[in-house]
Scaffold this active site. Sequence first.
Site, PDB file in Angstrom:
ATOM      1  N   TYR A   1      -7.217 -10.426   4.479  1.00 25.63           N
ATOM      2  CA  TYR A   1      -6.598 -10.641   5.788  1.00 25.63           C
ATOM      3  C   TYR A   1      -6.447 -12.127   6.080  1.00 25.63           C
ATOM      4  CZ  TYR A   1      -6.552  -5.759   7.169  1.00 25.63           C
ATOM      5  OH  TYR A   1      -6.266  -4.423   7.246  1.00 25.63           O
TER       6      TYR A   1
ATOM      7  N   GLU B   1     -11.289  -0.041   8.756  1.00 23.72           N
ATOM      8  CA  GLU B   1     -11.268   0.186   7.315  1.00 23.72           C
ATOM      9  C   GLU B   1     -12.676   0.209   6.738  1.00 23.72           C
ATOM     10  OE1 GLU B   1      -8.447  -2.777   6.001  1.00 23.72           O
ATOM     11  OE2 GLU B   1      -6.880  -1.841   7.236  1.00 23.72           O
TER      12      GLU B   1
ATOM     13  N   TYR C   1      -3.151  12.370   1.021  1.00 26.49           N
ATOM     14  CA  TYR C   1      -2.588  11.937  -0.252  1.00 26.49           C
ATOM     15  C   TYR C   1      -3.643  11.249  -1.112  1.00 26.49           C
ATOM     16  CZ  TYR C   1      -2.283   7.723   2.650  1.00 26.49           C
ATOM     17  OH  TYR C   1      -2.576   6.689   3.507  1.00 26.49           O
TER      18      TYR C   1
ATOM     19  N   GLN D   1       1.266   6.571  -3.781  1.00 28.00           N
ATOM     20  CA  GLN D   1       0.544   7.603  -3.048  1.00 28.00           C
ATOM     21  C   GLN D   1       1.324   8.908  -3.127  1.00 28.00           C
ATOM     22  OE1 GLN D   1       0.873   5.046   0.246  1.00 28.00           O
ATOM     23  NE2 GLN D   1      -1.279   4.487   0.318  1.00 28.00           N
TER      24      GLN D   1
ATOM     25  N   SER E   1       1.107  13.203  -2.204  1.00 31.43           N
ATOM     26  CA  SER E   1       0.431  14.230  -1.409  1.00 31.43           C
ATOM     27  C   SER E   1      -0.292  15.226  -2.301  1.00 31.43           C
ATOM     28  CB  SER E   1       1.449  14.978  -0.548  1.00 31.43           C
ATOM     29  OG  SER E   1       2.071  14.114   0.370  1.00 31.43           O
TER      30      SER E   1
ATOM     31  N   GLY F   1      13.293  18.558   0.579  1.00 31.68           N
ATOM     32  CA  GLY F   1      13.056  17.991  -0.739  1.00 31.68           C
ATOM     33  C   GLY F   1      11.592  17.941  -1.102  1.00 31.68           C
TER      34      GLY F   1
ATOM     35  N   GLY G   1       9.364  16.549   0.332  1.00 28.30           N
ATOM     36  CA  GLY G   1       8.529  16.612   1.524  1.00 28.30           C
ATOM     37  C   GLY G   1       7.743  17.898   1.649  1.00 28.30           C
TER      38      GLY G   1
ATOM     39  N   CYS H   1       6.082  10.041   6.883  1.00 28.21           N
ATOM     40  CA  CYS H   1       7.109   9.335   6.120  1.00 28.21           C
ATOM     41  C   CYS H   1       6.536   8.937   4.767  1.00 28.21           C
ATOM     42  CB  CYS H   1       7.577   8.080   6.852  1.00 28.21           C
ATOM     43  SG  CYS H   1       8.499   8.389   8.362  1.00 28.21           S
ATOM     44  N   PHE H   2       7.238   9.270   3.693  1.00 23.95           N
ATOM     45  CA  PHE H   2       6.862   8.741   2.391  1.00 23.95           C
ATOM     46  C   PHE H   2       7.368   7.300   2.326  1.00 23.95           C
ATOM     47  CE2 PHE H   2       6.982  13.201   0.271  1.00 23.95           C
ATOM     48  CZ  PHE H   2       5.759  13.491   0.848  1.00 23.95           C
TER      49      PHE H   2
ATOM     50  N   PRO I   1       7.124   3.129   3.584  1.00 25.05           N
ATOM     51  CA  PRO I   1       6.884   2.449   4.860  1.00 25.05           C
ATOM     52  C   PRO I   1       7.298   3.318   6.042  1.00 25.05           C
ATOM     53  CG  PRO I   1       7.842   0.934   3.278  1.00 25.05           C
ATOM     54  CD  PRO I   1       7.887   2.294   2.636  1.00 25.05           C
TER      55      PRO I   1
END
EC number: 1.14.12.17
Length: 396
Positions: A95, A135, A188, A205, A207, A268, A270, A389-390, A392
């Site tokens: 960071y 985190e 995921y 990543q 699912s 699809g 998804g 959303c796959f 970003p």
Amino acid sequence: MLDNHTIAIVKSTIPLLAETGPKLTAHFYDRMFTHNPELKDIFNMSNQRNGDQREALFNAICAYATNIENLAALLPAVERIAQKHTSFNIQADQYQIVGNHLLATLDEMFSPGQEVLDAWGKAYGVLANVFIQREDDIYRSTETKTGGWSGVRPFRIVNKQLQSSVITSFTLEPTDGQPIADFQPGQYLAIYIKHDSFANQEIRQYSLTHAPNGKSYRIAVKREAQGTVSGYLHDTAREGDIVHLAAPHGDFFLDIPTDTPVALISGGVGQTPMLGMLHTLKQQDHQAKVLWLHAAENGTAHAFTDEIEQTGQALPHFDHHIWYREPQQTDRPGEDYHHSGLMQLASLKGELTTPDMHYYLCGPVVFMQFVAQQLLAMGIPAEQLHYECFGPHKVV
């Protein structure tokens, strides 16, 4: 906490940020990867090339500046990003690197003066601490749970199976033979791959497509045009190969009582998180209505058809509707699919407006926007819509 003077300075920069647009984050990423090329092993460079990540970061910066007096409004976004960060094994010291390049970018592009840079430095520090603390909590929880681990863990591909013309599934077992962490249906895995043909380590990543069993994970991968990792997994990876995985993460998951009706709506690839949800509903002996609504290009692209039908038959109140955008001559109406063209939901309004139903959406962003608009027009409350959303994040 930020003082009022700092808040006022940050908010005063919003028009400048908005006018500059994603050029700001393009400069930031170019600068960061030039000075810290090791970070290319973490970031998805494909999303850098197509501009998606730059747009997502720009939107996040603007959202933070706009809501700097109301950080509670950002908590859903913080959770989503923190889950992704922990799957990438982001560490606290990184960071500081990001913050340094953000301030340098503001200075190089705008020369706003030290007072503005100091204000943004304070604001960034507050936000960074929010992420670091969340985190750290996720890392501790992941490592200490039964079957959990920190960092990455080696897994063997024990089954590779073509599910459609564009989707292949992979079953993965830990090489140490020890138990693995459970997960929430819809979450995921992050898969870490190094290969001689890659310029950098690649992390993606995917699912999870089955209910937890403590022994193996299964993912499904769509072949993307010119996709670095998807092409490797489809064409090069073999049963017996070793890959490295982070533990399951994600803020999009099924979390409803067994008496709550649910609609699983996908386009699809998804359908992959929805498949994990469907298996879990069966495992939990879900008693309420379950609607499976899926859109595919045609029968050759439609994956997991038999598995979905067999799993659905085990549920007492299951119904499904399939759309093919452009059916082929070999696709059988009424058997392989029920509707052609786009997913128009008007004819299903009676089923979809079941009281207290929750709706889970996943697929291309334009598909989810199209479906969400129809559901909202039916009077369905926005808080009962959940989506993933796959890549970003974008607003549906």
